[in-house]
Design a protein around this motif. Sequence first.
Motif, PDB file in Angstrom:
ATOM      1  N   THR A  17      54.223  38.516  51.747  1.00 24.20           N
ATOM      2  CA  THR A  17      54.752  39.261  51.068  1.00 24.20           C
ATOM      3  C   THR A  17      54.673  38.333  49.903  1.00 24.20           C
ATOM      4  OG1 THR A  17      55.016  41.223  51.800  1.00 24.20           O
ATOM      5  CG2 THR A  17      55.856  41.571  49.786  1.00 24.20           C
ATOM      6  N   ALA A  18      53.330  38.124  48.326  1.00 23.82           N
ATOM      7  CA  ALA A  18      54.633  37.635  46.719  1.00 23.82           C
ATOM      8  C   ALA A  18      53.263  38.303  45.957  1.00 23.82           C
ATOM      9  CB  ALA A  18      54.236  36.126  47.621  1.00 23.82           C
ATOM     10  N   ASP A  19      54.016  37.712  45.479  1.00 24.67           N
ATOM     11  CA  ASP A  19      52.891  37.900  43.680  1.00 24.67           C
ATOM     12  C   ASP A  19      52.291  36.593  43.642  1.00 24.67           C
ATOM     13  OD1 ASP A  19      53.610  40.063  42.887  1.00 24.67           O
ATOM     14  OD2 ASP A  19      55.786  39.834  42.277  1.00 24.67           O
ATOM     15  N   VAL A  20      51.144  36.353  43.526  1.00 21.18           N
ATOM     16  CA  VAL A  20      50.467  35.343  43.224  1.00 21.18           C
ATOM     17  C   VAL A  20      49.614  35.189  42.559  1.00 21.18           C
ATOM     18  CG1 VAL A  20      50.621  35.065  45.973  1.00 21.18           C
ATOM     19  CG2 VAL A  20      48.442  36.294  44.477  1.00 21.18           C
ATOM     20  N   HIS A  21      48.486  34.438  42.010  1.00 27.14           N
ATOM     21  CA  HIS A  21      47.777  34.250  41.321  1.00 27.14           C
ATOM     22  C   HIS A  21      46.572  34.339  41.836  1.00 27.14           C
ATOM     23  CE1 HIS A  21      45.498  32.777  37.596  1.00 27.14           C
ATOM     24  NE2 HIS A  21      44.743  32.145  38.077  1.00 27.14           N
ATOM     25  N   MET A  22      46.665  34.583  42.690  1.00 29.74           N
ATOM     26  CA  MET A  22      44.662  34.018  43.436  1.00 29.74           C
ATOM     27  C   MET A  22      45.005  33.464  44.371  1.00 29.74           C
ATOM     28  SD  MET A  22      41.307  32.255  42.214  1.00 29.74           S
ATOM     29  CE  MET A  22      41.348  30.781  42.605  1.00 29.74           C
ATOM     30  N   VAL A  23      43.710  34.430  45.419  1.00 26.15           N
ATOM     31  CA  VAL A  23      43.497  34.066  46.698  1.00 26.15           C
ATOM     32  C   VAL A  23      42.250  35.000  47.157  1.00 26.15           C
ATOM     33  CG1 VAL A  23      44.678  35.483  49.015  1.00 26.15           C
ATOM     34  CG2 VAL A  23      45.401  35.924  47.441  1.00 26.15           C
ATOM     35  N   VAL A  24      41.827  33.129  48.061  1.00 26.48           N
ATOM     36  CA  VAL A  24      40.544  32.937  48.447  1.00 26.48           C
ATOM     37  C   VAL A  24      40.018  33.412  49.382  1.00 26.48           C
ATOM     38  CG1 VAL A  24      38.476  31.321  48.612  1.00 26.48           C
ATOM     39  CG2 VAL A  24      39.868  31.033  46.787  1.00 26.48           C
ATOM     40  N   VAL A  25      39.292  34.521  49.880  1.00 22.38           N
ATOM     41  CA  VAL A  25      39.765  34.821  51.255  1.00 22.38           C
ATOM     42  C   VAL A  25      37.856  34.780  51.902  1.00 22.38           C
ATOM     43  CG1 VAL A  25      39.614  37.413  52.505  1.00 22.38           C
ATOM     44  CG2 VAL A  25      40.746  36.808  50.609  1.00 22.38           C
ATOM     45  N   PRO A  26      38.116  34.304  53.101  1.00 20.81           N
ATOM     46  CA  PRO A  26      36.641  33.906  54.061  1.00 20.81           C
ATOM     47  C   PRO A  26      35.743  35.356  54.233  1.00 20.81           C
ATOM     48  CG  PRO A  26      38.463  33.614  55.609  1.00 20.81           C
ATOM     49  CD  PRO A  26      39.259  34.376  54.390  1.00 20.81           C
ATOM     50  N   GLY A  27      35.185  36.337  53.194  1.00 19.74           N
ATOM     51  CA  GLY A  27      34.934  37.583  54.393  1.00 19.74           C
ATOM     52  C   GLY A  27      33.788  37.135  54.877  1.00 19.74           C
ATOM     53  N   THR A  28      33.685  38.079  55.565  1.00 19.96           N
ATOM     54  CA  THR A  28      32.118  37.908  56.662  1.00 19.96           C
ATOM     55  C   THR A  28      30.739  38.042  56.081  1.00 19.96           C
ATOM     56  OG1 THR A  28      31.686  40.223  56.475  1.00 19.96           O
ATOM     57  CG2 THR A  28      32.721  39.219  58.288  1.00 19.96           C
ATOM     58  N   GLU A  29      30.649  38.725  54.190  1.00 14.43           N
ATOM     59  CA  GLU A  29      29.349  37.867  53.969  1.00 14.43           C
ATOM     60  C   GLU A  29      29.333  37.080  52.679  1.00 14.43           C
ATOM     61  OE1 GLU A  29      26.658  39.717  53.749  1.00 14.43           O
ATOM     62  OE2 GLU A  29      27.762  40.744  55.411  1.00 14.43           O
ATOM     63  N   GLY A  30      30.566  35.795  53.133  1.00  9.91           N
ATOM     64  CA  GLY A  30      31.298  34.479  52.094  1.00  9.91           C
ATOM     65  C   GLY A  30      32.790  34.939  51.546  1.00  9.91           C
ATOM     66  N   ASP A  31      32.844  33.504  51.090  1.00  8.81           N
ATOM     67  CA  ASP A  31      34.029  33.809  50.430  1.00  8.81           C
ATOM     68  C   ASP A  31      34.103  34.634  49.341  1.00  8.81           C
ATOM     69  OD1 ASP A  31      34.962  32.143  52.974  1.00  8.81           O
ATOM     70  OD2 ASP A  31      35.246  30.310  51.805  1.00  8.81           O
ATOM     71  N   PHE A  32      35.301  34.898  48.795  1.00 13.26           N
ATOM     72  CA  PHE A  32      35.646  35.892  47.842  1.00 13.26           C
ATOM     73  C   PHE A  32      36.713  35.480  47.254  1.00 13.26           C
ATOM     74  CE2 PHE A  32      36.241  39.171  50.976  1.00 13.26           C
ATOM     75  CZ  PHE A  32      36.981  39.677  50.153  1.00 13.26           C
ATOM     76  N   ALA A  33      37.254  35.915  45.797  1.00 13.76           N
ATOM     77  CA  ALA A  33      38.652  35.210  45.190  1.00 13.76           C
ATOM     78  C   ALA A  33      38.588  37.251  44.604  1.00 13.76           C
ATOM     79  CB  ALA A  33      38.538  34.327  44.247  1.00 13.76           C
ATOM     80  N   VAL A  34      39.855  36.824  44.838  1.00 11.79           N
ATOM     81  CA  VAL A  34      41.018  37.760  44.755  1.00 11.79           C
ATOM     82  C   VAL A  34      41.905  37.808  43.421  1.00 11.79           C
ATOM     83  CG1 VAL A  34      41.823  39.964  44.678  1.00 11.79           C
ATOM     84  CG2 VAL A  34      40.017  39.273  46.657  1.00 11.79           C
ATOM     85  N   LEU A  35      41.795  38.663  41.925  1.00 13.16           N
ATOM     86  CA  LEU A  35      42.773  38.130  40.862  1.00 13.16           C
ATOM     87  C   LEU A  35      43.409  39.347  40.224  1.00 13.16           C
ATOM     88  CD1 LEU A  35      40.256  35.600  40.583  1.00 13.16           C
ATOM     89  CD2 LEU A  35      42.328  34.513  38.320  1.00 13.16           C
ATOM     90  N   ALA A  36      44.704  39.664  39.920  1.00  9.96           N
ATOM     91  CA  ALA A  36      44.649  40.523  39.393  1.00  9.96           C
ATOM     92  C   ALA A  36      43.642  41.198  38.488  1.00  9.96           C
ATOM     93  CB  ALA A  36      46.081  40.554  38.284  1.00  9.96           C
TER      94      ALA A  36
END
Length: 88
Positions: A17-36
Motif C-alpha cells: 500500500t503506497a502513494d505512487v506516481h505511476m504503475v504499469v500493469v500487464p493487462g491481458t489486452e496489453g500493458d497499460f499505465a495508470v496515473l492519478a
Amino acid sequence: MASLRLDIVTPVSRIRTADVHMVVVPGTEGDFAVLAGHAPVLSTIRPGTIEIYAHPSAEPERITVDGGLAEANDTSLTILTGDIKLLG
C-alpha cells in the motif's frame, strides 16, 4: 503533483500500500499505465511484471504476478493477484 494510491492484495495478505506516481500493469489486452486522474477501468492481468514508479524520475520497483484483476479510478489502483515475486 497528484499521487495515486496503490494496493496490491493476495488471498493471504496485502502486499503493498503506497502513494505512487505511476504503475504499469500487464493487462491481458496489453500493458497499460495508470496515473492519478485515470478513467475508471477494470481489467484482467496476464502473468507478467508490474512496474511501480514512486515519482516521475524514479527507477521502477518491479513485482511479478501470476495474473489477476486490476481496478483503477481517478485516485487509486487496486491489484488482486494470486502469487507475487519481488524483483527490486
